[in-house]
Design a protein around this motif. Structure first.
Motif, PDB file in Angstrom:
ATOM      1  N   ARG A 138       0.839  -1.196   0.000  1.00  0.00           N
ATOM      2  CA  ARG A 138       0.000   0.000   0.000  1.00  0.00           C
ATOM      3  C   ARG A 138       0.879   1.253   0.000  1.00  0.00           C
ATOM      4  NH1 ARG A 138      -5.145  -0.795   0.304  1.00  0.00           N
ATOM      5  NH2 ARG A 138      -5.522   1.388   0.881  1.00  0.00           N
ATOM      6  N   PHE A 139       1.668   1.362  -1.039  1.00  0.00           N
ATOM      7  CA  PHE A 139       2.565   2.507  -1.159  1.00  0.00           C
ATOM      8  C   PHE A 139       1.814   3.719  -1.688  1.00  0.00           C
ATOM      9  CE2 PHE A 139       5.535  -1.154  -1.826  1.00  0.00           C
ATOM     10  CZ  PHE A 139       6.232  -0.995  -0.635  1.00  0.00           C
ATOM     11  N   ARG A 140       2.177   4.877  -1.147  1.00  0.00           N
ATOM     12  CA  ARG A 140       1.529   6.124  -1.565  1.00  0.00           C
ATOM     13  C   ARG A 140       2.404   6.953  -2.498  1.00  0.00           C
ATOM     14  NH1 ARG A 140      -3.060   6.895   1.035  1.00  0.00           N
ATOM     15  NH2 ARG A 140      -3.486   5.642   2.903  1.00  0.00           N
ATOM     16  N   ARG A 141       3.712   6.693  -2.494  1.00  0.00           N
ATOM     17  CA  ARG A 141       4.634   7.459  -3.341  1.00  0.00           C
ATOM     18  C   ARG A 141       5.557   6.498  -4.073  1.00  0.00           C
ATOM     19  NH1 ARG A 141       7.992  11.192   0.403  1.00  0.00           N
ATOM     20  NH2 ARG A 141       8.380   9.124   1.313  1.00  0.00           N
ATOM     21  N   LEU A 142       5.919   6.859  -5.305  1.00  0.00           N
ATOM     22  CA  LEU A 142       6.825   6.009  -6.071  1.00  0.00           C
ATOM     23  C   LEU A 142       8.150   5.801  -5.354  1.00  0.00           C
ATOM     24  CD1 LEU A 142       6.250   7.329  -9.710  1.00  0.00           C
ATOM     25  CD2 LEU A 142       5.397   5.214  -8.712  1.00  0.00           C
ATOM     26  N   VAL A 143       8.607   6.824  -4.646  1.00  0.00           N
ATOM     27  CA  VAL A 143       9.907   6.727  -3.985  1.00  0.00           C
ATOM     28  C   VAL A 143       9.894   5.717  -2.841  1.00  0.00           C
ATOM     29  CG1 VAL A 143      10.625   9.065  -4.586  1.00  0.00           C
ATOM     30  CG2 VAL A 143       9.363   8.674  -2.459  1.00  0.00           C
ATOM     31  N   ASP A 144       8.716   5.329  -2.398  1.00  0.00           N
ATOM     32  CA  ASP A 144       8.628   4.363  -1.295  1.00  0.00           C
ATOM     33  C   ASP A 144       8.710   2.908  -1.770  1.00  0.00           C
ATOM     34  OD1 ASP A 144       8.308   6.418   0.555  1.00  0.00           O
ATOM     35  OD2 ASP A 144       6.120   6.446   0.294  1.00  0.00           O
ATOM     36  N   ILE A 145       8.548   2.703  -3.065  1.00  0.00           N
ATOM     37  CA  ILE A 145       8.567   1.336  -3.599  1.00  0.00           C
ATOM     38  C   ILE A 145      10.005   0.841  -3.660  1.00  0.00           C
ATOM     39  CG2 ILE A 145       7.975  -0.136  -5.557  1.00  0.00           C
ATOM     40  CD1 ILE A 145       5.805   1.868  -6.283  1.00  0.00           C
ATOM     41  N   PRO A 146      10.309  -0.302  -3.059  1.00  0.00           N
ATOM     42  CA  PRO A 146      11.692  -0.799  -3.053  1.00  0.00           C
ATOM     43  C   PRO A 146      12.104  -1.320  -4.430  1.00  0.00           C
ATOM     44  CG  PRO A 146      10.234  -2.447  -2.122  1.00  0.00           C
ATOM     45  CD  PRO A 146       9.385  -1.225  -2.353  1.00  0.00           C
ATOM     46  N   THR A 147      13.396  -1.423  -4.644  1.00  0.00           N
ATOM     47  CA  THR A 147      13.910  -2.009  -5.878  1.00  0.00           C
ATOM     48  C   THR A 147      14.229  -3.491  -5.681  1.00  0.00           C
ATOM     49  OG1 THR A 147      16.165  -1.326  -5.324  1.00  0.00           O
ATOM     50  CG2 THR A 147      14.859   0.174  -6.687  1.00  0.00           C
ATOM     51  N   GLN A 148      14.339  -3.919  -4.444  1.00  0.00           N
ATOM     52  CA  GLN A 148      14.520  -5.331  -4.128  1.00  0.00           C
ATOM     53  C   GLN A 148      14.056  -5.561  -2.700  1.00  0.00           C
ATOM     54  OE1 GLN A 148      18.844  -6.441  -2.954  1.00  0.00           O
ATOM     55  NE2 GLN A 148      19.071  -5.090  -4.731  1.00  0.00           N
ATOM     56  N   SER A 152      12.766 -11.121  -3.017  1.00  0.00           N
ATOM     57  CA  SER A 152      13.392 -11.093  -4.347  1.00  0.00           C
ATOM     58  C   SER A 152      14.834 -11.581  -4.284  1.00  0.00           C
ATOM     59  CB  SER A 152      13.327  -9.688  -4.961  1.00  0.00           C
ATOM     60  OG  SER A 152      14.291  -8.811  -4.430  1.00  0.00           O
ATOM     61  N   ARG A 153      15.490 -11.349  -3.155  1.00  0.00           N
ATOM     62  CA  ARG A 153      16.855 -11.870  -3.001  1.00  0.00           C
ATOM     63  C   ARG A 153      16.835 -13.393  -2.874  1.00  0.00           C
ATOM     64  NH1 ARG A 153      17.323  -6.769  -0.387  1.00  0.00           N
ATOM     65  NH2 ARG A 153      16.693  -7.534   1.662  1.00  0.00           N
ATOM     66  N   ARG A 154      15.841 -13.924  -2.174  1.00  0.00           N
ATOM     67  CA  ARG A 154      15.700 -15.380  -2.065  1.00  0.00           C
ATOM     68  C   ARG A 154      15.398 -15.990  -3.432  1.00  0.00           C
ATOM     69  NH1 ARG A 154      10.962 -16.197   0.919  1.00  0.00           N
ATOM     70  NH2 ARG A 154      11.233 -18.377   0.341  1.00  0.00           N
ATOM     71  N   LEU A 155      14.518 -15.346  -4.169  1.00  0.00           N
ATOM     72  CA  LEU A 155      14.165 -15.838  -5.501  1.00  0.00           C
ATOM     73  C   LEU A 155      15.381 -15.805  -6.423  1.00  0.00           C
ATOM     74  CD1 LEU A 155      12.157 -16.762  -7.642  1.00  0.00           C
ATOM     75  CD2 LEU A 155      11.509 -14.352  -7.978  1.00  0.00           C
ATOM     76  N   ALA A 156      16.141 -14.721  -6.376  1.00  0.00           N
ATOM     77  CA  ALA A 156      17.334 -14.614  -7.220  1.00  0.00           C
ATOM     78  C   ALA A 156      18.325 -15.730  -6.910  1.00  0.00           C
ATOM     79  CB  ALA A 156      17.991 -13.247  -7.020  1.00  0.00           C
ATOM     80  N   ARG A 157      18.541 -15.996  -5.630  1.00  0.00           N
ATOM     81  CA  ARG A 157      19.466 -17.075  -5.254  1.00  0.00           C
ATOM     82  C   ARG A 157      18.967 -18.424  -5.754  1.00  0.00           C
ATOM     83  NH1 ARG A 157      19.746 -14.191  -0.329  1.00  0.00           N
ATOM     84  NH2 ARG A 157      18.234 -15.602   0.641  1.00  0.00           N
ATOM     85  N   ALA A 158      17.677 -18.665  -5.608  1.00  0.00           N
ATOM     86  CA  ALA A 158      17.107 -19.945  -6.024  1.00  0.00           C
ATOM     87  C   ALA A 158      17.215 -20.134  -7.533  1.00  0.00           C
ATOM     88  CB  ALA A 158      15.651 -20.035  -5.583  1.00  0.00           C
ATOM     89  N   LEU A 159      16.958 -19.083  -8.292  1.00  0.00           N
ATOM     90  CA  LEU A 159      17.049 -19.181  -9.743  1.00  0.00           C
ATOM     91  C   LEU A 159      18.491 -19.375 -10.196  1.00  0.00           C
ATOM     92  CD1 LEU A 159      14.486 -16.443 -10.838  1.00  0.00           C
ATOM     93  CD2 LEU A 159      14.210 -18.917 -11.022  1.00  0.00           C
ATOM     94  N   GLN A 165      20.306 -17.092 -15.619  1.00  0.00           N
ATOM     95  CA  GLN A 165      21.195 -15.935 -15.741  1.00  0.00           C
ATOM     96  C   GLN A 165      20.374 -14.650 -15.839  1.00  0.00           C
ATOM     97  OE1 GLN A 165      23.499 -16.874 -19.240  1.00  0.00           O
ATOM     98  NE2 GLN A 165      24.788 -18.347 -18.161  1.00  0.00           N
ATOM     99  N   PHE A 166      21.025 -13.508 -15.556  1.00  0.00           N
ATOM    100  CA  PHE A 166      20.365 -12.203 -15.546  1.00  0.00           C
ATOM    101  C   PHE A 166      19.160 -12.225 -14.608  1.00  0.00           C
ATOM    102  CE2 PHE A 166      22.934 -11.540 -19.269  1.00  0.00           C
ATOM    103  CZ  PHE A 166      23.167 -10.163 -19.292  1.00  0.00           C
ATOM    104  N   VAL A 167      19.355 -12.761 -13.419  1.00  0.00           N
ATOM    105  CA  VAL A 167      18.268 -12.872 -12.436  1.00  0.00           C
ATOM    106  C   VAL A 167      18.735 -12.346 -11.076  1.00  0.00           C
ATOM    107  CG1 VAL A 167      16.944 -14.704 -13.530  1.00  0.00           C
ATOM    108  CG2 VAL A 167      18.891 -15.314 -12.097  1.00  0.00           C
ATOM    109  N   GLY A 168      19.258 -11.119 -11.074  1.00  0.00           N
ATOM    110  CA  GLY A 168      19.645 -10.505  -9.814  1.00  0.00           C
ATOM    111  C   GLY A 168      18.422 -10.109  -9.012  1.00  0.00           C
ATOM    112  N   PRO A 169      18.595  -9.716  -7.753  1.00  0.00           N
ATOM    113  CA  PRO A 169      17.454  -9.385  -6.886  1.00  0.00           C
ATOM    114  C   PRO A 169      16.621  -8.210  -7.362  1.00  0.00           C
ATOM    115  CG  PRO A 169      19.551  -8.846  -5.819  1.00  0.00           C
ATOM    116  CD  PRO A 169      19.876  -9.649  -7.028  1.00  0.00           C
TER     117      PRO A 169
END
Length: 202
Positions: A138-148, A152-159, A165-169
């Motif tokens: 429930r983010f109100r501002r774009l700047v509050d949305i994380p980039t990872q 996403s770090r768990r998913l990147a490691r699993a992939l 390849q090309f599957v960073g967090p």
């Protein structure tokens, strides 16, 4: 003349989609919609990998050409591409002519097929990272949305462990947003509630 009290849908959209009609259509109809279809999940995985260092709008504009060049995003066909196919693709002006990205698309097709065979499909594997249900942010501002995120770090490691390849967090979080594992439409955007209503009952 529009009434001053009428809702202004365009003004309330997530600001990242700008004014380009292609980008707006993607925002309004595809981004954030929960996807459980392996074919679509594979296509988006390939497109996200192609984006690295580029804008998403660039990828959207090249999507049709990429679909044609990369065997319709069919992992079975793409997995059979050879070094000669990569050389041929590098002469295609309509796509992202990056050898590493093109090779990664082929490598990821092979990894995708292997993972799907072991997990009973790619979707069950992917959705297990959010326990089968989209995360409703429930983010109100774009700047509050994380980039990872931790997920996403768990998913990147699993992939990566499975040969992707090309599957960073950061790429994985963008992928999670795109295919609806997380709902990151701003709460002021009409699509936030629309997408939230599409969450499956589990």
């Amino acid at each position: 003349m529009k009434s001053s009290t009428a809702p202004n849908t365009e003004a309330r959209r997530c600001g990242w989609c700008g004014t380009d009609p292609l980008y707006i259509a993607y925002h309004d109809s595809e981004w954030g919609v929960p996807s459980f279809d392996d074919a679509h999940l594979f296509e988006m995985l390939i497109l996200e990998g192609q984006q690295a260092g580029l804008s998403w709008l660039t990828i959207l504009k090249k999507r049709a050409a990429l679909r044609e060049a990369l065997a319709g995003f069919d992992p079975q066909r793409l997995a059979r591409f050879t070094a000669a196919d990569i050389e041929r693709l590098l002469d295609n002006p309509g796509i992202v002519r990056n050898r590493a990205k093109l090779q990664a698309a082929v490598t990821n097709a092979r990894a995708f097929l292997e993972l799907a065979a072991h997990e009973g499909g790619f979707a069950p594997f992917l959705w297990s990272f959010v326990e089968g249900r989209p995360v409703q942010n429930r983010f109100r501002r774009l700047v509050d949305i994380p980039t990872q995120t931790t997920v996403s770090r768990r998913l990147a490691r699993a992939l990566k462990q499975r040969g992707f390849q090309f599957v960073g967090p950061t790429m994985c979080y963008a992928y999670m947003q795109a295919v609806g594992l997380v709902n990151d439409h701003l709460v002021s955007c009409p699509r936030h509630e629309e997408v939230a209503s599409l969450a499956p009952d589990i």
